[in-house]
Design a protein around this motif. Structure first.
Motif, PDB file in Angstrom:
ATOM      1  N   LYS A  12       0.836  -1.219   0.000  1.00 16.73           N
ATOM      2  CA  LYS A  12       0.000   0.000   0.000  1.00 16.73           C
ATOM      3  C   LYS A  12       0.858   1.250   0.000  1.00 16.73           C
ATOM      4  O   LYS A  12       0.611   2.231  -0.698  1.00 16.73           O
ATOM      5  N   LYS A  16       1.016   4.051  -2.921  1.00 19.21           N
ATOM      6  CA  LYS A  16       0.750   5.455  -2.601  1.00 19.21           C
ATOM      7  C   LYS A  16       1.912   6.329  -3.040  1.00 19.21           C
ATOM      8  O   LYS A  16       1.740   7.431  -3.579  1.00 19.21           O
ATOM      9  N   ASP A  20       1.805   9.253  -5.769  1.00 19.54           N
ATOM     10  CA  ASP A  20       2.270  10.606  -5.475  1.00 19.54           C
ATOM     11  C   ASP A  20       3.259  11.085  -6.530  1.00 19.54           C
ATOM     12  O   ASP A  20       3.262  12.244  -6.964  1.00 19.54           O
TER      13      ASP A  20
END
Length: 347
Positions: A12, A16, A20
């Motif tokens: 995860k 992420k 980003d």
């Protein structure tokens, strides 16, 4: 169980972090595009400003101003030449129509006159028209102008040899229709008739609601009488007779008597339409041509029948009795033949 949870947590966090990074990369790209767009807008604005500055500098140059002046001069010259050509073509016609309008106005005032001539006074060069009746001078018309409510009012003022007003004729005016234009009526203009030079507008009533126009015409009549016209000197110069009112009345009476005598002589000699022979001449012998056998109207046209016969007989039908065929034309044609013979013998 714990290692699996740890692995899932790491996945995860990696996703992420990659998301980003992608967001940062797209924002960087958008910022670059925006900066490029801003730079291009700045370049375009600089080019426009530099072009305007260059155009302004070009317009301020003497060569540009000289070219602009030359173009405008050529356009003005062409328009002036066209206007001058039109004026040259219509000048004579306009002058002829103006003279005709003034002459008609003069002769409409002096109905007894049969000719007029332009004459300018020696003192102020006023425009007057001397009116003639054969070898005599009956008076003059003064062409004057005065300022009315809607502009100038041009008029002809007729004055006889005794310096009394004969009549007033409006040549042109631009007064208000239905108000000031009422001054161009016989009811108003007839008030000036027979007024003498010392009081040309005495007892003249202005039109209600058109006082300015009425006063303008009164002013024009006063101007006409103020012109110093010496008809006796003009008559001596032109070798004409100065006719007074009594002379003009005598001429009118003589003309009326001559016309009455001519009409009486014409009525005293009636035309001889009875067909009776004159006492001094012998009646002419008339002969009736022999008529041939009748033919059908379809075979011989009416014009051909009239050309073949000595007299004009009506076309007869084959069903009419032969005796009636001869008697009808004799009754209709004998009287005109005798009448024509009598007129020729009377002549």
């Amino acid at each position: 169980m714990r290692p699996d949870k740890t692995k899932k947590g790491m996945d995860k966090r990696m996703k992420k972090a990659s998301a980003d990074r992608e967001n940062e990369r797209s924002s960087d790209m958008n910022s670059e595009v925006e900066s490029e767009r801003i730079e291009s807008d700045i370049d375009i604005a600089e080019e426009n400003s530099s072009g305007e500055k260059k155009k302004a500098s070009d317009e301020s140059r003497p060569a540009y101003l000289a070219r602009l002046v030359a173009v405008l001069t050529v356009i003005c010259v062409v328009i002036a030449v066209l206007l001058a050509s039109v004026n040259a073509l219509t000048r004579d016609k306009i002058a002829e129509n103006t003279v005709r309008a003034k002459t008609d106005s003069v002769l409409s005032i002096f109905t007894v006159g049969n000719d007029c001539e332009l004459y300018r006074t020696e003192e102020d060069g006023s425009e007057i028209y001397i009116v003639y009746k054969d070898d005599g001078i009956v008076g003059y018309c003064a062409y004057v102008s005065s300022v009315g409510f809607g502009g100038n009012i041009d008029m002809m003022v007729g004055i006889n040899s005794e310096y009394a007003t004969v009549g007033v004729k409006i040549v042109s005016m631009s007064e208000t229709p239905g108000v000031g234009s009422k001054t161009d009526s016989d009811d108003f203009l007839s008030q000036f008739k027979d007024k003498l030079r010392d009081a040309p507008t005495k007892d003249v009533d202005a039109i209600s609601g058109a006082t300015i126009s009425s006063n303008a015409i009164m002013s024009g009549v006063i101007k006409a009488h103020a012109i110093d016209v010496k008809l006796d000197e003009i008559a001596a110069e032109k070798q004409k007779t100065l006719l007074l009112s009594s002379d003009i009345d005598q001429i009118i009476n003589d003309t009326g008597n001559d016309s009455a005598d001519t009409s009486a002589d014409t009525e005293s000699v009636p035309a001889d339409t009875t067909g009776a022979p004159s006492a001094d001449t012998e009646p002419a012998e008339t002969s009736v041509p022999e008529t041939s056998a009748p033919k059908e109207a379809e075979d011989i046209p009416l014009r051909e029948q009239r050309r073949q016969q000595s007299y004009e007989y009506p076309v007869l039908s084959t069903e009419i009795d032969p005796t009636a065929q001869i008697e009808i034309p004799l009754a209709e044609e004998t009287a005109p033949i005798e009448s024509e013979t009598d007129e020729e013998s009377a002549e």
